[in-house]
Scaffold this motif. Structure first.
Motif, PDB file in Angstrom:
ATOM      1  N   ILE A   1      28.849  31.338  40.552  1.00 22.40           N
ATOM      2  CA  ILE A   1      29.664  31.722  39.195  1.00 22.40           C
ATOM      3  C   ILE A   1      30.689  32.575  39.698  1.00 22.40           C
ATOM      4  O   ILE A   1      31.724  32.717  39.259  1.00 22.40           O
ATOM      5  CB  ILE A   1      28.674  32.307  38.122  1.00 22.40           C
ATOM      6  CG1 ILE A   1      27.735  31.149  37.861  1.00 22.40           C
ATOM      7  CG2 ILE A   1      29.436  33.005  37.104  1.00 22.40           C
ATOM      8  CD1 ILE A   1      26.763  31.576  36.648  1.00 22.40           C
ATOM      9  N   VAL A   2      30.179  33.641  40.689  1.00 20.15           N
ATOM     10  CA  VAL A   2      31.195  34.683  40.987  1.00 20.15           C
ATOM     11  C   VAL A   2      32.255  34.015  41.777  1.00 20.15           C
ATOM     12  O   VAL A   2      33.539  34.298  41.633  1.00 20.15           O
ATOM     13  CB  VAL A   2      30.507  35.885  41.782  1.00 20.15           C
ATOM     14  CG1 VAL A   2      31.543  36.789  42.371  1.00 20.15           C
ATOM     15  CG2 VAL A   2      29.426  36.651  41.117  1.00 20.15           C
ATOM     16  N   CYS A   3      32.105  33.133  42.717  1.00 15.60           N
ATOM     17  CA  CYS A   3      32.952  32.447  43.456  1.00 15.60           C
ATOM     18  C   CYS A   3      33.949  31.513  42.440  1.00 15.60           C
ATOM     19  O   CYS A   3      35.370  31.781  42.830  1.00 15.60           O
ATOM     20  CB  CYS A   3      32.429  31.315  44.480  1.00 15.60           C
ATOM     21  SG  CYS A   3      33.491  30.605  45.451  1.00 15.60           S
TER      22      CYS A   3
ATOM     23  N   TRP B   1      41.108  39.163  44.706  1.00 16.25           N
ATOM     24  CA  TRP B   1      40.237  38.065  44.110  1.00 16.25           C
ATOM     25  C   TRP B   1      40.008  36.950  45.215  1.00 16.25           C
ATOM     26  O   TRP B   1      39.158  36.443  45.295  1.00 16.25           O
ATOM     27  CB  TRP B   1      40.894  37.450  43.035  1.00 16.25           C
ATOM     28  CG  TRP B   1      41.166  38.353  41.688  1.00 16.25           C
ATOM     29  CD1 TRP B   1      41.915  38.984  41.157  1.00 16.25           C
ATOM     30  CD2 TRP B   1      39.791  38.918  41.016  1.00 16.25           C
ATOM     31  NE1 TRP B   1      41.627  39.779  40.152  1.00 16.25           N
ATOM     32  CE2 TRP B   1      40.360  39.726  40.005  1.00 16.25           C
ATOM     33  CE3 TRP B   1      38.399  38.523  41.218  1.00 16.25           C
ATOM     34  CZ2 TRP B   1      39.558  40.534  39.231  1.00 16.25           C
ATOM     35  CZ3 TRP B   1      37.581  39.271  40.176  1.00 16.25           C
ATOM     36  CH2 TRP B   1      38.201  40.035  39.246  1.00 16.25           C
ATOM     37  N   LEU B   2      40.841  36.800  46.208  1.00 14.57           N
ATOM     38  CA  LEU B   2      40.629  36.047  47.239  1.00 14.57           C
ATOM     39  C   LEU B   2      39.412  36.418  48.236  1.00 14.57           C
ATOM     40  O   LEU B   2      38.749  35.879  48.752  1.00 14.57           O
ATOM     41  CB  LEU B   2      42.115  35.847  48.018  1.00 14.57           C
ATOM     42  CG  LEU B   2      41.908  34.773  49.327  1.00 14.57           C
ATOM     43  CD1 LEU B   2      41.804  33.433  48.968  1.00 14.57           C
ATOM     44  CD2 LEU B   2      43.283  35.054  49.862  1.00 14.57           C
TER      45      LEU B   2
ATOM     46  N   ILE C   1      36.058  34.633  49.330  1.00 15.54           N
ATOM     47  CA  ILE C   1      35.532  34.039  50.366  1.00 15.54           C
ATOM     48  C   ILE C   1      34.349  34.873  50.576  1.00 15.54           C
ATOM     49  O   ILE C   1      33.316  34.354  51.438  1.00 15.54           O
ATOM     50  CB  ILE C   1      36.780  34.663  51.143  1.00 15.54           C
ATOM     51  CG1 ILE C   1      37.673  33.720  51.291  1.00 15.54           C
ATOM     52  CG2 ILE C   1      36.352  34.670  53.070  1.00 15.54           C
ATOM     53  CD1 ILE C   1      39.092  34.385  52.059  1.00 15.54           C
ATOM     54  N   ALA C   2      34.089  36.232  50.109  1.00 23.88           N
ATOM     55  CA  ALA C   2      32.769  36.868  50.448  1.00 23.88           C
ATOM     56  C   ALA C   2      31.805  36.405  49.878  1.00 23.88           C
ATOM     57  O   ALA C   2      30.470  35.998  50.266  1.00 23.88           O
ATOM     58  CB  ALA C   2      33.111  38.257  49.868  1.00 23.88           C
ATOM     59  N   SER C   3      32.040  35.801  48.590  1.00 23.60           N
ATOM     60  CA  SER C   3      30.718  34.950  47.903  1.00 23.60           C
ATOM     61  C   SER C   3      30.459  33.721  48.588  1.00 23.60           C
ATOM     62  O   SER C   3      29.410  33.270  48.752  1.00 23.60           O
ATOM     63  CB  SER C   3      31.226  34.907  46.320  1.00 23.60           C
ATOM     64  OG  SER C   3      32.349  34.000  46.178  1.00 23.60           O
TER      65      SER C   3
ATOM     66  N   GLN D   1      25.180  32.128  54.177  1.00 17.57           N
ATOM     67  CA  GLN D   1      24.130  32.927  54.971  1.00 17.57           C
ATOM     68  C   GLN D   1      22.744  32.750  54.100  1.00 17.57           C
ATOM     69  O   GLN D   1      21.928  32.694  54.936  1.00 17.57           O
ATOM     70  CB  GLN D   1      24.616  34.447  54.905  1.00 17.57           C
ATOM     71  CG  GLN D   1      23.298  35.218  55.427  1.00 17.57           C
ATOM     72  CD  GLN D   1      23.267  35.228  57.055  1.00 17.57           C
ATOM     73  OE1 GLN D   1      24.435  34.967  57.472  1.00 17.57           O
ATOM     74  NE2 GLN D   1      22.080  34.956  57.542  1.00 17.57           N
ATOM     75  N   LEU D   2      22.653  33.093  52.997  1.00 17.66           N
ATOM     76  CA  LEU D   2      21.549  32.795  52.085  1.00 17.66           C
ATOM     77  C   LEU D   2      21.012  31.297  52.257  1.00 17.66           C
ATOM     78  O   LEU D   2      20.022  31.143  52.320  1.00 17.66           O
ATOM     79  CB  LEU D   2      21.518  32.977  50.514  1.00 17.66           C
ATOM     80  CG  LEU D   2      22.047  34.664  50.456  1.00 17.66           C
ATOM     81  CD1 LEU D   2      22.265  34.721  48.778  1.00 17.66           C
ATOM     82  CD2 LEU D   2      20.796  35.514  50.539  1.00 17.66           C
TER      83      LEU D   2
END
Length: 78
Positions: free
Chosen positions: A3-5, A34-35, A39-41, A47-48
């Motif tokens: 959802i965050v992505c 926002w980019l 990318i972080a999400s 990773q998860l």
């Protein structure tokens, strides 16, 4: 995290379309924020997922998916 992505990608597109800036006209653009969030999400999701697959494999088979590197004590042992 999905959802965050999705929200970050939508906000990124919106910031580009409407040329959003911080606080004033002289301030920098905000689309890069926002980019970065998108990318972080995605990286966190990957990773998860990797950790989950590793844990699931170990729970089913009883052995680790990837062999661990030998420690210094194991290398110097006769």
């Amino acid at each position: 995290m999905v959802i965050v992505c999705k929200m970050s990608i939508g906000k990124f597109e919106e910031a580009l379309e409407f040329n959003y800036r911080r606080q004033s006209e002289w301030a920098p653009h905000v689309h890069h924020y926002w980019l970065m969030m998108a990318i972080a999400s995605v990286l966190l999701i990957l990773q998860l997922s990797s950790d989950w697959i590793d844990s699931l494999y170990q729970a089913i088979t009883g052995k680790p998916l990837l062999p661990t590197a030998p420690t210094e004590q194991e290398e110097t042992a006769p």
